[in-house]
Design a protein around this motif. Structure first.
Motif, mmCIF file in Angstrom:
data_model
loop_
_atom_site.group_PDB
_atom_site.id
_atom_site.type_symbol
_atom_site.label_atom_id
_atom_site.label_comp_id
_atom_site.label_asym_id
_atom_site.label_seq_id
_atom_site.Cartn_x
_atom_site.Cartn_y
_atom_site.Cartn_z
ATOM 1 N N PRO A 8 -23.421 -31.662 -24.370
ATOM 2 C CA PRO A 8 -23.744 -31.774 -22.614
ATOM 3 C C PRO A 8 -22.640 -31.030 -22.298
ATOM 4 C CG PRO A 8 -23.057 -33.273 -23.987
ATOM 5 C CD PRO A 8 -23.339 -32.993 -25.352
ATOM 6 N N ALA A 9 -22.866 -30.946 -20.805
ATOM 7 C CA ALA A 9 -21.426 -30.490 -20.007
ATOM 8 C C ALA A 9 -20.355 -31.555 -20.143
ATOM 9 C CB ALA A 9 -21.711 -30.978 -17.907
ATOM 10 N N SER A 10 -19.201 -31.385 -19.828
ATOM 11 C CA SER A 10 -18.286 -32.122 -20.023
ATOM 12 C C SER A 10 -16.619 -31.844 -19.828
ATOM 13 C CB SER A 10 -17.911 -32.420 -21.511
ATOM 14 O OG SER A 10 -17.942 -31.064 -22.405
ATOM 15 N N SER A 11 -15.433 -31.919 -19.535
ATOM 16 C CA SER A 11 -14.268 -31.259 -19.072
ATOM 17 C C SER A 11 -13.689 -30.987 -20.287
ATOM 18 C CB SER A 11 -13.741 -32.475 -18.475
ATOM 19 O OG SER A 11 -12.926 -33.566 -19.246
ATOM 20 N N ASP A 12 -12.622 -30.033 -19.851
ATOM 21 C CA ASP A 12 -11.631 -29.948 -21.212
ATOM 22 C C ASP A 12 -11.580 -30.464 -22.276
ATOM 23 O OD1 ASP A 12 -12.308 -27.593 -19.593
ATOM 24 O OD2 ASP A 12 -9.587 -27.280 -19.256
ATOM 25 N N ALA A 13 -10.930 -31.816 -21.712
ATOM 26 C CA ALA A 13 -10.469 -32.737 -22.169
ATOM 27 C C ALA A 13 -11.418 -33.798 -23.231
ATOM 28 C CB ALA A 13 -9.893 -34.007 -21.284
ATOM 29 N N ASP A 14 -13.020 -33.568 -22.699
ATOM 30 C CA ASP A 14 -13.934 -34.525 -23.126
ATOM 31 C C ASP A 14 -14.469 -33.494 -24.654
ATOM 32 O OD1 ASP A 14 -15.381 -35.189 -20.285
ATOM 33 O OD2 ASP A 14 -14.068 -36.534 -21.514
ATOM 34 N N ILE A 15 -14.189 -32.252 -24.570
ATOM 35 C CA ILE A 15 -14.820 -30.945 -25.893
ATOM 36 C C ILE A 15 -13.802 -30.850 -26.468
ATOM 37 C CG2 ILE A 15 -16.911 -30.729 -24.341
ATOM 38 C CD1 ILE A 15 -15.296 -28.422 -23.546
ATOM 39 N N MET A 16 -12.553 -31.343 -26.258
ATOM 40 C CA MET A 16 -11.399 -31.377 -27.171
ATOM 41 C C MET A 16 -11.790 -32.834 -28.638
ATOM 42 S SD MET A 16 -9.574 -28.926 -27.651
ATOM 43 C CE MET A 16 -8.058 -30.572 -28.869
ATOM 44 N N PRO A 17 -11.565 -32.217 -30.042
ATOM 45 C CA PRO A 17 -12.019 -33.272 -31.002
ATOM 46 C C PRO A 17 -10.750 -33.803 -30.580
ATOM 47 C CG PRO A 17 -11.062 -31.564 -31.587
ATOM 48 C CD PRO A 17 -11.472 -30.858 -31.006
ATOM 49 N N GLN A 18 -11.191 -35.767 -30.743
ATOM 50 C CA GLN A 18 -10.255 -36.605 -30.911
ATOM 51 C C GLN A 18 -9.723 -36.885 -32.335
ATOM 52 O OE1 GLN A 18 -9.934 -39.296 -28.013
ATOM 53 N NE2 GLN A 18 -11.159 -37.175 -27.642
ATOM 54 N N CYS A 860 -15.396 -30.230 -8.969
ATOM 55 C CA CYS A 860 -15.617 -31.206 -8.343
ATOM 56 C C CYS A 860 -16.586 -32.295 -9.613
ATOM 57 C CB CYS A 860 -16.111 -31.288 -7.315
ATOM 58 S SG CYS A 860 -15.164 -30.686 -5.650
ATOM 59 N N LEU A 861 -17.405 -31.554 -10.087
ATOM 60 C CA LEU A 861 -18.887 -31.763 -10.699
ATOM 61 C C LEU A 861 -17.883 -33.334 -11.812
ATOM 62 C CD1 LEU A 861 -21.670 -32.051 -11.864
ATOM 63 C CD2 LEU A 861 -21.089 -30.608 -13.735
ATOM 64 N N HIS A 862 -17.047 -32.767 -12.713
ATOM 65 C CA HIS A 862 -16.161 -33.814 -12.934
ATOM 66 C C HIS A 862 -15.118 -35.378 -12.933
ATOM 67 C CE1 HIS A 862 -18.583 -32.203 -16.984
ATOM 68 N NE2 HIS A 862 -17.948 -31.126 -16.864
ATOM 69 N N ASN A 863 -15.227 -34.871 -11.605
ATOM 70 C CA ASN A 863 -13.742 -35.645 -10.838
ATOM 71 C C ASN A 863 -14.350 -35.659 -9.821
ATOM 72 O OD1 ASN A 863 -10.944 -34.883 -11.846
ATOM 73 N ND2 ASN A 863 -11.571 -32.382 -11.804
ATOM 74 N N TYR A 864 -15.798 -35.969 -9.500
ATOM 75 C CA TYR A 864 -16.055 -36.939 -8.166
ATOM 76 C C TYR A 864 -17.505 -37.306 -8.565
ATOM 77 C CZ TYR A 864 -11.863 -34.966 -6.593
ATOM 78 O OH TYR A 864 -10.535 -34.575 -6.154
#
Length: 903
Positions: A8-18, A860-864
């Protein structure tokens, strides 16, 4: 590249492994498992004309203005906004590669980025901050010796200045001291290590071939471990090493990482970086299976590999960082972070003098060693070039010490701290000047710009610097000499930039450039001390024989390519004078203006008087201008007269200002001569008043000359556009018949259609740009533009309108920004207009790029948009507006299906 279709589309932070929650198993806090470090050495040599402090047009970089601009387009910006695509070609991630890779960016390149793309410059700084937050305070950025000189070939004082300038430049940008430093060409010897240690550098990165032998660090149980010879490149690169300084009573040391040689070589010379899965596989093959608790697989290459040398590979890197490496359970890190978790347990000794790109020590930068040569060409010029520059450096030291001790408390400390003045000037550079040497006809290409605020701030900084170092309160003349001396030393450092020796021929741009720095240093030495060193220097250059008959030797290179590039105050004044005919609103028959301050490259021009008169096709402008160098504060008060006889014919004269009375007399005599309606009489009067020396259009700096040439050609081009348009209209039916019957169209008719429709589209795009804030006009312009695009499509026209491409990209970006941030209450109509605009942009087939618009939308997609959409669904509110905004994403090629599918 490995597909991310299912992500899924995601921000840089979202696609980093936890990270693992347990501190004991958290590889970010405890040395556990496999770590991967990819280091990019990003660097461009200083290319600025030493007299103008600006890069002039480089035709070999076409269609870009210069090589910095071209490589920036292909590499530096793409790595700041690296795309991750799905199998439909939609953007599912935009990754800042600098946030995950270890990197150094040469100060000369960072200065250029700061001037020309502040967004990328800030993105790089932000990446370092984010990597610090992720990696326990250890940022990805490391410093570099200032202007890429070969450190083992530098004298001791220059070694220290290179390190100190590199550190100071780094700290002024990244807000912290560097932990590591990149050595130019990884060239190293023990005196260089000693200087690095003395300046607080903790680690460096070298090639495995530079190690001589290694052993375990001595312990109480094993005080004398056995040395292992690794001179053939056999050193284990998966661990850091400690290197003790030779004969150092304090036992000081520096830590060293040796990158993985085979993988790094493959990155540069094979196709391994074209596929992230293959790249990860290549990294995985280097992992040692000896059950050690932690190991690092580090690779290093020129950063320009990713995008410039190997197009599109910044995308490979992005997906490797956020997909492939984490999938294998590897931790993406940098050298400083790994060193904080895993101190060296091994010691290393280096070979005496080595570099990563020469198998003969550092002979590539001083001898005919064969490295970097071309078939049938010799490299014998390298040694005489090095000897000549070493001689010049030593002569300049004498001048600096003799003259400098009269002005500076400690001349060499003043040189070391002069980087503060350099950085202040760079950071104050106004936006218009940052763009002053971009491709003409795109962004503002006028090298004259308002500048009063920035240069006054810079002058204050210069005065503070001089006050701190002066032996006594300096007079204005002494301040100028002090700055001349410091600039002389700056250019004596720049003339040793490694690229001058790297390639096969002295007369290449790299060799010419370092000789231009030498020429400027020679001139400054003469200005301060009255010493004449140029003849002796040229004589020494004559021993540097070239491979190209046109130049014969270094002396001829100097005469043909260096001396001709030198710039005097009179040339700057002539530039100002001739362009003054074009850089103001059309004046009336007599027009005067006063106290108008403008920038001419690195000079500030204060116009005390300007008057122009016309007689038929001729124009005569007379003015009084004061020029001040921003760099040395040198100034000259000059009078100019420029006669334009129409077309390409200019006659310009310059002389010192001799007082108001003489200036008024000069104006009266010249304007009286003009009234006689005789060009010969006017030129004769100019010769009588100014002397024989004259400047023409050919004497202008290339940037402005080309701009004026285009302006002077405009009338002819407009007539040709009308002619082609009429030809196209008269033969439209015939053209359609040829295309309908699928017959080859006569070249003359097809060219007429291409030019006529290109002209029409450019006219409509300019109107659209002007009226973008007026919806009714926009609708009309879009309708006409679509009709023209359809016509061009039917007639298979090739629209060659690069300026139109840039205008259209800016219109799309501006329209998107307005749609996302400043909707005017007619949201549906705005959406429809924007989608029509994008469709027409593609239909015109002029190679439009939507990358900037994608970046704005993705933010804007991921922030708003997504948070707003989620809230609307949760509270059962109307979601129509969010659906429409998601549709805009589809139009821009951004993956939004995971959210559209929720409706």
């Amino acid at each position: 590249m490995t597909s991310a279709a299912e992500r899924p589309a995601s921000s840089d932070a979202d696609i980093m492994p936890q990270a693992n929650v347990s501190t004991h198993n958290d590889p970010l806090k405890t040395a556990t498992g496999v770590y991967v470090t990819v280091h990019g050495h990003f660097y461009q040599p200083p290319r600025e004309n030493p007299y103008l402090d600006a890069i002039e047009r480089q035709p070999s970089a076409s269609p870009f203005h210069n090589w910095n601009e071209r490589i920036h387009h292909e590499c530096y910006r793409p790595n700041a906004f690296a795309r991750v695509f799905n199998d439909k070609g939609e953007v599912v991630g935009i990754v800042n590669n600098y946030e995950y890779m270890s990197f150094n960016i040469g100060p000369t390149l960072m200065s250029w980025l700061e001037r020309h793309d502040m967004e990328v410059h800030q993105r790089i700084l932000e990446a370092d901050r984010k990597s610090q937050a992720r990696l326990n305070g250890h940022g990805n950025a490391i410093a570099q010796v200032y202007n890429h000189i070969i450190m083992p070939l530098a004298n001791e004082r220059d070694k220290y200045t290179q390190i100190r300038w590199g550190k100071a430049d780094f700290k002024s940008r990244f807000g912290r001291d560097p932990e590591g430093m990149w050595l130019a060409e990884a060239a190293v010897d023990y005196p260089t290590l000693s200087a690095l240690v003395a300046e607080g550098i903790s680690f460096i990165v070298l090639a495995p071939s530079q190690a001589q032998r290694c052993r375990l660090l001595s312990t109480h149980h094993d005080p004398h471990p056995e040395w292992i010879e690794v001179g053939g490149g056999q050193i284990d690169p998966t661990r850091p090493y400690r290197c003790y300084l030779k004969n150092d009573e304090e036992g000081r040391y520096i830590d060293i990482f040796f990158y993985d040689g085979p993988i790094s070589r493959d990155m540069g010379f094979s196709d391994v970086v074209y596929n992230s899965s293959h790249f990860a596989g290549r990294v995985g093959a280097a992992i040692r299976g000896d059950r050690r608790q932690a190991q690092v697989i580090s690779v290093a290459t020129d950063g320009e590999t990713f995008g410039h040398h190997k197009g599109g590979t910044e995308k490979t890197l992005a997906y490797a960082f956020i997909g492939e490496f984490p999938k294998h359970g590897w931790t993406v890190t940098n050298f400083a972070h790994y060193l904080s978790l895993n101190s060296p347990t091994w010691e290393v000794e280096l070979k005496p003098v080595t570099a990563w790109s020469c198998s003969h020590g550092v002979d590539r930068w001083q001898d005919d060693c064969g490295c970097g040569g071309a078939p049938g060409w010799h490299l014998k010029w390298r040694r005489p070039l090095r000897d000549a520059l070493n001689w010049l450096r030593d002569q300049l030291i004498k001048v600096y010490e003799e003259q400098g001790r009269k002005l500076f408390i400690d001349p060499w400390q003043a040189r070391d701290e002069y980087i503060e003045v350099i950085r202040e000037k760079q950071s104050l550079m106004p936006e218009v000047y940052r763009q002053s040497l971009t491709p003409l006809g795109s962004r503002s290409a006028d090298s004259l710009s308002d500048s009063s605020h920035s240069h006054s701030s810079h002058f204050l900084g210069v005065n503070r610097f001089l006050a701190r170092h002066q032996t006594h309160k300096l007079t204005e003349a002494e301040k100028i000499d002090a700055l001349r001396l410091l600039e002389m030393q700056r250019h004596s450092l720049l003339m040793f930039t490694s690229c001058g020796w790297f390639f096969e021929e002295l007369s290449r741009p790299e060799g010419t450039q370092i000789l231009r720095y030498a020429a400027r240093a020679l001139e400054l030495a003469g200005d301060v001390a009255g010493i004449q060193l140029e003849k002796s220097f040229i004589k020494k250059l004559a021993a540097a024989t070239c491979n190209i008959d046109q130049f014969k030797d270094g002396a001829e290179v100097y005469r043909q390519l260096v001396s001709t590039a030198q710039v005097s105050f009179k040339q700057v004044a002539a530039q100002y004078a001739i362009t003054s005919l074009f850089n103001r609103h059309q004046p009336s028959a007599n027009q005067q203006s006063s106290h108008n301050e403008k920038r001419v490259y690195c000079y500030i021009a204060t116009e005390d008087d300007f008057q122009i008169q016309r007689m038929g096709a001729s124009s005569l402008a007379i003015g009084h201008v004061n020029l001040v160098s921003e760099i040395t504060l040198e100034r000259e008060d000059l009078v100019f007269a420029v006669l334009h006889l129409g077309g390409w014919d200019f006659h310009c004269c310059i002389q010192p200002f001799k007082g108001r009375r003489a200036y008024t007399h000069l104006k009266e005599k010249l304007f009286a001569a003009l009234q006689q309606a005789s060009a010969a009489n006017t030129i004769l009067a100019m010769v009588q008043l100014f002397g024989e020396e004259a400047f023409s259009l050919q004497n202008l700096f290339a940037e402005e000359r080309h701009r004026i040439m285009r302006m002077l050609s405009q009338e002819t081009l407009s007539r040709l556009d009308q002619l082609y348009t009429q030809t196209y209209r008269d033969n439209y039916g015939i053209l359609m018949a040829f295309h309908r019957d699928d017959l080859p169209v006569p070249q003359e008719l097809q060219v007429a259609a291409d030019i006529a429709l290109g002209h029409r589209c450019m006219s409509l795009l300019r109107k659209l740009e002007q009226d973008i804030a007026e919806p009714p006009q926009v609708i009309n312009h879009l309708g006409e533009l679509k009709a023209a695009a359809t016509e061009a499509e039917h007639l298979r026209c090739r629209l060659n309108i690069p300026e139109g491409k840039e205008i259209l990209e800016q219109i799309v970006l501006r329209s998107l920004w307005q749609l996302l941030h400043d909707a005017n209450g007619h949201f549906e109509a705005d959406i429809q207009r924007f989608e029509n605009l994008v469709d027409i942009a593609h239909q015109l087939n002029i190679g439009i790029s939507l990358e900037r618009s994608q970046e704005l939308y993705f933010h804007c997609l991921h922030n708003y948009i997504i948070p707003g959409c989620t809230d609307a669904l949760a509270s059962d509110r109307d979601t129509m507006q969010y659906r429409q905004l998601l549709n805009v994403g589809e139009k821009l090629g951004v993956c939004v299906s995971p959210w559209l599918n929720q409706f």
